[in-house]
Scaffold this active site. Structure first.
Site, PDB file in Angstrom:
ATOM      1  N   HIS A  18       0.843  -1.208   0.000  1.00 33.68           N
ATOM      2  CA  HIS A  18       0.000   0.000   0.000  1.00 33.68           C
ATOM      3  C   HIS A  18       0.880   1.263   0.000  1.00 33.68           C
ATOM      4  O   HIS A  18       0.613   2.213  -0.731  1.00 33.68           O
ATOM      5  CB  HIS A  18      -0.873   0.057   1.267  1.00 33.68           C
ATOM      6  CG  HIS A  18      -1.888  -1.023   1.413  1.00 33.68           C
ATOM      7  ND1 HIS A  18      -2.001  -1.784   2.553  1.00 33.68           N
ATOM      8  CD2 HIS A  18      -2.861  -1.481   0.583  1.00 33.68           C
ATOM      9  CE1 HIS A  18      -3.005  -2.645   2.430  1.00 33.68           C
ATOM     10  NE2 HIS A  18      -3.534  -2.489   1.232  1.00 33.68           N
ATOM     11  N   LYS A  42     -18.359  -6.397   8.222  1.00 33.01           N
ATOM     12  CA  LYS A  42     -17.036  -7.014   8.140  1.00 33.01           C
ATOM     13  C   LYS A  42     -16.346  -6.974   9.507  1.00 33.01           C
ATOM     14  O   LYS A  42     -16.506  -6.003  10.252  1.00 33.01           O
ATOM     15  CB  LYS A  42     -16.197  -6.221   7.122  1.00 33.01           C
ATOM     16  CG  LYS A  42     -15.470  -7.080   6.094  1.00 33.01           C
ATOM     17  CD  LYS A  42     -14.914  -6.234   4.978  1.00 33.01           C
ATOM     18  CE  LYS A  42     -13.572  -6.713   4.504  1.00 33.01           C
ATOM     19  NZ  LYS A  42     -13.040  -5.935   3.383  1.00 33.01           N
ATOM     20  N   ARG A  91      -1.888  -6.188  -8.354  1.00 32.75           N
ATOM     21  CA  ARG A  91      -0.839  -7.168  -8.112  1.00 32.75           C
ATOM     22  C   ARG A  91      -0.854  -8.266  -9.169  1.00 32.75           C
ATOM     23  O   ARG A  91       0.164  -8.624  -9.726  1.00 32.75           O
ATOM     24  CB  ARG A  91      -1.016  -7.813  -6.731  1.00 32.75           C
ATOM     25  CG  ARG A  91      -0.662  -6.911  -5.592  1.00 32.75           C
ATOM     26  CD  ARG A  91      -1.233  -7.406  -4.281  1.00 32.75           C
ATOM     27  NE  ARG A  91      -2.679  -7.352  -4.293  1.00 32.75           N
ATOM     28  CZ  ARG A  91      -3.433  -7.445  -3.210  1.00 32.75           C
ATOM     29  NH1 ARG A  91      -2.884  -7.640  -2.039  1.00 32.75           N
ATOM     30  NH2 ARG A  91      -4.746  -7.357  -3.296  1.00 32.75           N
ATOM     31  N   SER A 129      -2.800  -7.826   3.219  1.00 30.32           N
ATOM     32  CA  SER A 129      -3.080  -7.600   4.647  1.00 30.32           C
ATOM     33  C   SER A 129      -3.464  -8.914   5.308  1.00 30.32           C
ATOM     34  O   SER A 129      -3.138  -9.150   6.470  1.00 30.32           O
ATOM     35  CB  SER A 129      -4.210  -6.577   4.814  1.00 30.32           C
ATOM     36  OG  SER A 129      -3.797  -5.320   4.343  1.00 30.32           O
TER      37      SER A 129
HETATM   38  P1  ADP Z   1      -9.607  -4.233   0.188  1.00 34.84           P
HETATM   39  O1  ADP Z   1     -10.126  -3.954   1.551  1.00 34.84           O
HETATM   40  O2  ADP Z   1     -10.326  -3.550  -0.942  1.00 34.84           O
HETATM   41  O3  ADP Z   1      -9.237  -5.674  -0.066  1.00 34.84           O
HETATM   42  P2  ADP Z   1      -6.886  -3.543   0.740  1.00 34.84           P
HETATM   43  O4  ADP Z   1      -6.850  -2.736   1.983  1.00 34.84           O
HETATM   44  O5  ADP Z   1      -6.330  -4.928   0.803  1.00 34.84           O
HETATM   45  O6  ADP Z   1      -8.279  -3.466   0.097  1.00 34.84           O
HETATM   46  O7  ADP Z   1      -6.122  -2.783  -0.450  1.00 34.84           O
HETATM   47  C1  ADP Z   1      -6.461  -1.527  -0.949  1.00 34.84           C
HETATM   48  C2  ADP Z   1      -5.762  -1.296  -2.282  1.00 34.84           C
HETATM   49  O8  ADP Z   1      -4.388  -1.570  -2.168  1.00 34.84           O
HETATM   50  C3  ADP Z   1      -6.249  -2.179  -3.419  1.00 34.84           C
HETATM   51  O9  ADP Z   1      -6.229  -1.421  -4.616  1.00 34.84           O
HETATM   52  C4  ADP Z   1      -5.228  -3.259  -3.496  1.00 34.84           C
HETATM   53  O10 ADP Z   1      -5.116  -3.805  -4.808  1.00 34.84           O
HETATM   54  C5  ADP Z   1      -3.990  -2.473  -3.165  1.00 34.84           C
HETATM   55  N1  ADP Z   1      -2.947  -3.347  -2.640  1.00 34.84           N
HETATM   56  C6  ADP Z   1      -3.048  -4.224  -1.621  1.00 34.84           C
HETATM   57  N2  ADP Z   1      -1.871  -4.876  -1.431  1.00 34.84           N
HETATM   58  C7  ADP Z   1      -1.012  -4.395  -2.380  1.00 34.84           C
HETATM   59  C8  ADP Z   1       0.343  -4.695  -2.738  1.00 34.84           C
HETATM   60  N3  ADP Z   1       1.054  -5.622  -2.096  1.00 34.84           N
HETATM   61  N4  ADP Z   1       0.897  -3.992  -3.751  1.00 34.84           N
HETATM   62  C9  ADP Z   1       0.175  -3.072  -4.412  1.00 34.84           C
HETATM   63  N5  ADP Z   1      -1.105  -2.755  -4.148  1.00 34.84           N
HETATM   64  C10 ADP Z   1      -1.696  -3.414  -3.144  1.00 34.84           C
END
Ligand code: ADP
Length: 152
Positions: A18, A42, A91, A129
């Site tokens: 992120h 959630k 990703r 995450s």
């Molecule tokens: P959600 O709750 O929508 O699953 P996340 O909090 O996991 O979202 O992620 C928010 C954004 O960050 C999304 O666009 C996701 O694709 C991006 N993201 C998550 N992990 C990575 C990563 N390792 N590299 C690049 N972008 C990421």
């Protein structure tokens, strides 16, 4: 008109993936609002207060990055804060398929909002995450996956 983007997600917790997306996108926009989406159905591992504080600490030196929380439809929130761009990270092909549907429907509902995608840096591709939560829950070392400001 200022170019305002939101970067929506759960950030439970924020990871190095992120952080990389936000840092690389920061020069492209006047403002990026890292937007913690709150869905009452959630279950989250970390409180919204903790998640917000970690993100604030991580981006304290980036003047055009803010952190907020929101509930409800993402495009409704975009209108509220005057954002015309939704920033997302890509990703894998699976991310693409998921994002394609959401991005296209958002655009159908509001054609002045564009979703902008940045490819993840190769080294961060496997970081999610949910993997961080699993490793942490089982007592593993997550220091290579999250920024140092995140003190789980
Ligand atoms: P959600 O709750 O929508 O699953 P996340 O909090 O996991 O979202 O992620 C928010 C954004 O960050 C999304 O666009 C996701 O694709 C991006 N993201 C998550 N992990 C990575 C990563 N390792 N590299 C690049 N972008 C990421």
């Amino acid at each position: 008109m200022d170019k305002i983007a939101i970067f929506p997600g759960s950030f439970d917790p924020i990871t190095l993936g992120h952080v990389s997306i936000v840092k690389r996108a920061a020069p492209l926009f006047d403002k990026i609002i890292v937007s913690i989406g709150i869905n009452s159905l959630k279950k989250y591992m970390f409180s919204v207060e903790k998640r917000k504080k970690w993100i604030t600490d991580v981006f304290k030196d980036l003047e055009n990055v803010e952190v907020e929380t929101y509930e409800g439809l993402t495009i409704g929130y975009c209108k509220k804060v005057g954002a015309n761009y939704i920033l997302r990270g890509l990703r894998t092909a699976a991310d693409f398929e998921f994002e394609r549907g959401i991005g296209q429907v958002n655009h159908m509902m509001s054609d002045n909002i564009e979703t902008v995608f940045l490819l993840t840096e190769a080294k961060y591709t496997p970081i999610t995450s949910s993997i961080v939560r699993d490793v942490f829950k089982n007592g593993g070392d997550v220091s290579k996956l999250i920024p140092s400001e995140v003190t789980l």
